[in-house]
Motif scaffolding. Structure first.
Motif, mmCIF file in Angstrom:
data_model
loop_
_atom_site.group_PDB
_atom_site.id
_atom_site.type_symbol
_atom_site.label_atom_id
_atom_site.label_comp_id
_atom_site.label_asym_id
_atom_site.label_seq_id
_atom_site.Cartn_x
_atom_site.Cartn_y
_atom_site.Cartn_z
ATOM 1 N N SER A 83 -2.693 5.510 -0.396
ATOM 2 C CA SER A 83 -1.570 5.825 0.494
ATOM 3 C C SER A 83 -2.076 6.611 1.687
ATOM 4 O O SER A 83 -2.838 7.577 1.536
ATOM 5 N N THR A 84 -1.662 6.144 2.898
ATOM 6 C CA THR A 84 -1.939 6.894 4.130
ATOM 7 C C THR A 84 -0.689 6.894 4.974
ATOM 8 O O THR A 84 -0.051 5.855 5.182
ATOM 9 N N ASP A 85 -0.338 8.020 5.444
ATOM 10 C CA ASP A 85 0.856 8.187 6.285
ATOM 11 C C ASP A 85 2.103 7.616 5.617
ATOM 12 O O ASP A 85 2.959 6.992 6.273
ATOM 13 N N GLY A 86 2.199 7.745 4.293
ATOM 14 C CA GLY A 86 3.378 7.272 3.571
ATOM 15 C C GLY A 86 3.372 5.776 3.303
ATOM 16 O O GLY A 86 4.339 5.264 2.723
ATOM 17 N N LYS A 87 2.313 5.073 3.683
ATOM 18 C CA LYS A 87 2.249 3.624 3.462
ATOM 19 C C LYS A 87 1.227 3.320 2.375
ATOM 20 O O LYS A 87 0.190 3.972 2.287
ATOM 21 N N SER A 88 1.536 2.306 1.574
ATOM 22 C CA SER A 88 0.630 1.885 0.507
ATOM 23 C C SER A 88 -0.266 0.771 1.031
ATOM 24 O O SER A 88 0.208 -0.318 1.361
ATOM 25 N N LEU A 89 -1.593 1.019 1.091
ATOM 26 C CA LEU A 89 -2.533 0.041 1.621
ATOM 27 C C LEU A 89 -3.239 -0.729 0.504
ATOM 28 O O LEU A 89 -3.737 -1.844 0.723
ATOM 29 N N GLN A 91 -3.031 -1.423 -3.927
ATOM 30 C CA GLN A 91 -2.290 -1.150 -5.156
ATOM 31 C C GLN A 91 -2.840 -2.007 -6.274
ATOM 32 O O GLN A 91 -3.110 -3.200 -6.088
ATOM 33 N N ALA A 97 4.570 2.145 -6.112
ATOM 34 C CA ALA A 97 3.851 3.186 -5.384
ATOM 35 C C ALA A 97 4.541 4.539 -5.544
ATOM 36 O O ALA A 97 3.893 5.583 -5.696
ATOM 37 N N ASP A 98 5.890 4.527 -5.522
ATOM 38 C CA ASP A 98 6.631 5.791 -5.648
ATOM 39 C C ASP A 98 6.435 6.417 -7.027
ATOM 40 O O ASP A 98 6.292 7.642 -7.156
ATOM 41 N N ARG A 101 2.982 7.839 -7.061
ATOM 42 C CA ARG A 101 2.906 9.075 -6.263
ATOM 43 C C ARG A 101 3.518 10.262 -7.035
ATOM 44 O O ARG A 101 3.067 11.392 -6.882
#
Length: 449
Positions: A83-89, A91, A97-98, A101
């Motif tokens: 995750s970067t800047d709230g985005k999942s790159l 998985q 993802a949530d 996290r």
């Protein structure tokens, strides 16, 4: 609010608190177990992080196409999210993802001093712990309700039994108080208990005994007063009825006799009222500085005629010419007069009485005291009577006819007057040899108001 209701509410709050506490413990235990799994496989976690950081550097400080990349150490993990800047790159795994996290273990990715992303991961052990937690949380509402219902039923039964046992002594105490209110002194309290209820019961029993003693004292006082009033009233009534029936005028001797009985009645009523005021603390003292030696000299002079009638030798000795005390003159004279006349009454003709006054320093007192000793060679007082001589209407010589003495209140009034002056009186006696009454009065170091 009754004790039973308070117990039910308290137990209900306790049950809720226990459930919340268990929930918190499970929640905390999950995170502890998750972090402990990281420590066991720390090298694998660190290798995965370095592998992602290396990918970032090799692609020109970029995560381009990272979602389709393959990583050597990813096989050791059941769940991975980059995750970067709230985005999942990137998985891997079944969780969103949530979810990852929220419950995954976070690995910070850095390039020199710059944060380039975060890895949220779970290895197989962490994933099993997560599944157990999820399963528990899913079952918790049903388990909680069932446990709460079962616990409430058990708690209610326990509370009813416990409250019945706890309130049993209270009911006995209330029953005993109701018996006392009805005027029955034979109240029974659970005094055998070793807890607070036993202490309360013993205190109530002592209070009841004190009330019973006070009632007995009141009845005895009424009986004594009635007895003291009876003789002079009968004499007065008899003389007046005789004069009325015979039509003969009262002689001077008869009139003098009736006058003496009226004076006796008046003195008795005055003494009873005086003692009642003293015992109730209704008498306010107005102390002044007085020379105790001069007061005693004046007192012995006033009683000289009494000792001369009985041919008693009365002497006085003072250690000093001036001993200053702060007293209300009339009351301290009344106390000393009653003590001295009592010695005269009980000293046989030809006997002697000595009055001694001196300054003493008592070991348990800071200020000096004046000690007044009234010594007589009278009949003495038995040990049985010594503890009662300051009681109302008590006479050590029970065979002595009442008309020949006072009201039986003299020593009681003397003691109350002395107590009002922060003083006290002691007595020693030997049957057939005499008695010694000792009075202690605080001394003024300097003239006092």
């Amino acid at each position: 609010m009754k004790i039973r209701t308070k117990l039910i509410l308290s137990m209900s709050v306790l049950i809720v608190f226990i459930m919340l506490f268990l929930l918190a413990v499970i929640h905390v235990q999950f995170y502890i177990s998750r972090d402990f799994a990281y420590l066991e496989k720390k090298d694998t976690f660190e290798s995965l992080r370095k592998e992602f950081e290396h990918y970032y550097r090799n692609h020109g400080d970029s995560w381009e196409n990272v979602g389709s990349a393959r990583f050597e150490y990813s096989g050791s993990f059941a769940e991975i999210v980059l995750s970067t800047d709230g985005k999942s790159l990137y998985q891997q795994g079944k969780l969103s993802a949530d979810e990852l996290r929220s419950d995954g273990y976070m690995l910070a990715l850095n390039e020199e001093d710059r944060r380039i992303g975060r890895l949220y991961v779970m290895n197989d052990r962490q994933y099993k712990i997560y599944e157990f937690k999820t399963m528990w949380y899913g079952m918790l509402p049903n388990i909680g309700l069932a446990s709460l219902l079962f616990t409430c039923i058990a708690a209610l039964l326990t509370i009813f039994l416990l409250s019945w046992r706890l309130t049993s002594p209270i009911r006995k105490i209330i029953k005993g108080i109701e018996i006392i209110k009805k005027g029955d002194a034979a109240a029974v309290f659970p005094e055998q208990r070793k807890d607070e209820f036993g202490a309360i019961s013993r205190a109530l029993r002592e209070m009841n005994d004190s009330l019973a003693d006070a009632e007995r004292t009141r009845k005895q006082l009424m009986s004594d007063v009635a007895h003291e009033l009876k003789t002079p009233l009968m004499i007065i009534q008899g003389e007046l009825e005789l004069a009325h029936e015979t039509g003969v005028s009262l002689s001077a001797a008869k009139q003098a006799s009736i006058h003496d009985e009226v004076l006796r009645l008046s003195r008795l009523v005055h003494d009873v009222l005086e003692l009642s005021r003293l015992e109730a603390g209704m008498t306010e003292l107005r102390p002044r500085t007085e020379n105790l030696v001069a007061l005693l000299e004046n007192l012995t002079t006033k009683t000289r005629f009494m000792v001369e009638d009985k041919q008693i030798q009365l002497s006085m000795y003072a250690e000093e010419e001036v001993i200053l005390v702060s007293v209300e003159k009339s009351r301290i004279l009344q106390a000393l007069y009653n003590i001295l006349t009592n010695a005269i009454y009980y000293t046989n003709p030809g006997g002697q009485i000595r009055v001694l006054v001196e300054t003493v320093h008592l070991p348990d007192q800071l200020q000096p005291y004046a000690r007044i000793r009234v010594e007589d060679s009278g009949v003495g007082i038995s040990e049985e009577d010594l503890t009662h001589i300051f009681n109302r209407f008590y006479r050590a010589d029970h065979s002595r006819a009442r008309p020949s003495g006072g009201t039986g209140l003299g020593l009681a009034i003397a003691r109350q007057n002395l107590l009002a002056h922060r003083s006290w009186i002691e007595v020693q006696s030997v049957m057939g040899e005499g008695s010694v009454f000792t009075v202690y009065l605080p001394i003024c170091d300097v003239p006092c108001r």
